[in-house]
Enzyme design. Structure first.
Site: not given
Ligand SMILES: COc1cc(O)cc(Nc2ccc(C(=O)Nc3ccc4c(c3)C[NH2+]CC4)cc2)c1
Length: 335
Positions: A20, A23, A132
């Protein structure tokens, strides 16, 4: 024939287990220990402006060593590629686990959330904010323990964890009000907000703030108003509310979370957040390495303690993993 000469003799590559963005992640076996690893392969040319993210992540991962953070074992950089050799997490994303169960019971959510609190308390103690935090960035290992991944957006403010950040990043639905408003913010406080969204997702199976249009989503986040379904206990509602405080100065801190009554309910003990990895090197692993490489233990200790994140670092950590899992501290092919 392995398509990557850089890995030949070191790792035996198997199938692709994830891809995705910029990578691809492949399953592999570390040749000297036979242990499974995940290798994240990135092509520099397709990274483009994401190249700094990879360097940020690699530098952060070299500082972070914790039972609930996916371990970086080795980095191989060539002219055109990065290879990150990472801890094997075969049970997939927490996101998929929640979806498969619709929502989690308080007991199961508590087990996972204690691990998330431990990981975040640790990275904050090392001066990092993840920025994140979301279920897609929490993987399950073979023992159903959580491992935090993807430090590409993490920050280590030069002036320490009390100095302000500006970069707006992370996933919108998990972003704190101060962040989506474009104001300066503290990474630690923004992480605590994301943890509130995470706990809500664990207990409800959906997000507290959601909208197809970003501007409407941001307005909902800035309002701080969300639905509290009937199945939530009063203690869960109170804990979530303490994290989803629009004013970051009124938001609960990670220190308070560690001994929060909801987190201690089944365990009766505060969250043990320190790394279980010792600073000193493991004698059994050093002995096995010294025998294999025909070096004195003293010389072996000097080489390993440089932690160059080369094949020696990977072999040391994987031997240590074998020991921690009660398997023989042995290398496969002796000279
Ligand atoms: C710091 O750790 C990181 C950082 C990062 O940027 C990305 C990752 N990504 C990983 C993704 C997947 C795995 C992994 O082990 N996935 C895996 C392994 C085995 C199997 C599967 C997935 C799927 N079912 C078949 C067996 C490990 C790290 C980590």
């Amino acid at each position: 024939m392995s398509q990557f000469t850089e890995l030949r003799g070191l790792y035996h590559l198997r199938e692709t287990i994830g891809s995705g963005g910029f990578a691809k992640v492949k399953l592999a076996y570390h040749a000297l220990t036979g242990e499974k690893v995940a290798i994240k392969i990135m092509d520099k040319r397709s990274l483009g402006e994401d190249l700094p993210r990879v360097k940020t992540e690699i530098e952060a991962m070299k500082d972070l060593c914790h039972q609930h953070i996916c371990k970086l074992y080795q980095v191989i950089e060539t002219e055109t590629k990065f290879f990150m050799i990472l801890e094997y997490c075969p049970e997939g994303e927490l996101f998929d686990y929640i979806v498969s169960k619709d929502k989690l019971s308080e007991e199961e959510a508590r087990v996972f959330f204690r691990q998330i609190v431990a990981a975040v308390a640790y990275i904050h103690s090392q001066g990092y904010a993840h920025r994140d935090l979301k279920p897609e960035n929490l993987l399950l290992d073979e023992d159903q323990n959580l491992k935090l991944i993807d430090f590409g957006l993490c920050a280590k403010p030069k002036g320490g964890m009390d100095s302000q950040l500006f970069t707006c990043c992370g996933s919108p639905a998990y972003a704190a009000p101060e962040l989506v408003s474009g104001r300066e913010y503290l990474g630690s406080e923004a992480d605590l907000w994301s943890m509130g969204i995470l706990l809500y997702a664990l207990l409800c199976g959906y997000l507290p703030f959601d909208d197809d249009k970003i501007p409407s989503l941001y307005k909902k986040i800035q309002s701080g108003k969300y639905d509290t379904p009937s199945w939530l206990s009063d203690e869960s509602k109170s804990l979530i509310a303490s994290m989803l405080q629009v004013d970051p100065k009124r938001r609960v801190t990670i220190r308070h979370l560690l001994a929060h009554p909801w987190l201690m309910a089944d365990a009766q003990c505060p969250v043990e957040w320190h790394s279980k990895y010792k600073r000193c090197l493991d004698e059994d692993c050093l002995t096995e390495l010294a025998v294999h490489y025909g070096k004195t233990k003293k010389d072996m200790e000097a080489s390993v303690s440089e932690f160059k994140f080369d094949y020696l670092t990977a072999t040391y950590f994987l031997l240590l993993e074998k020991k921690m899992k009660g398997r023989p501290v042995r290398l496969l092919n002796k000279i």
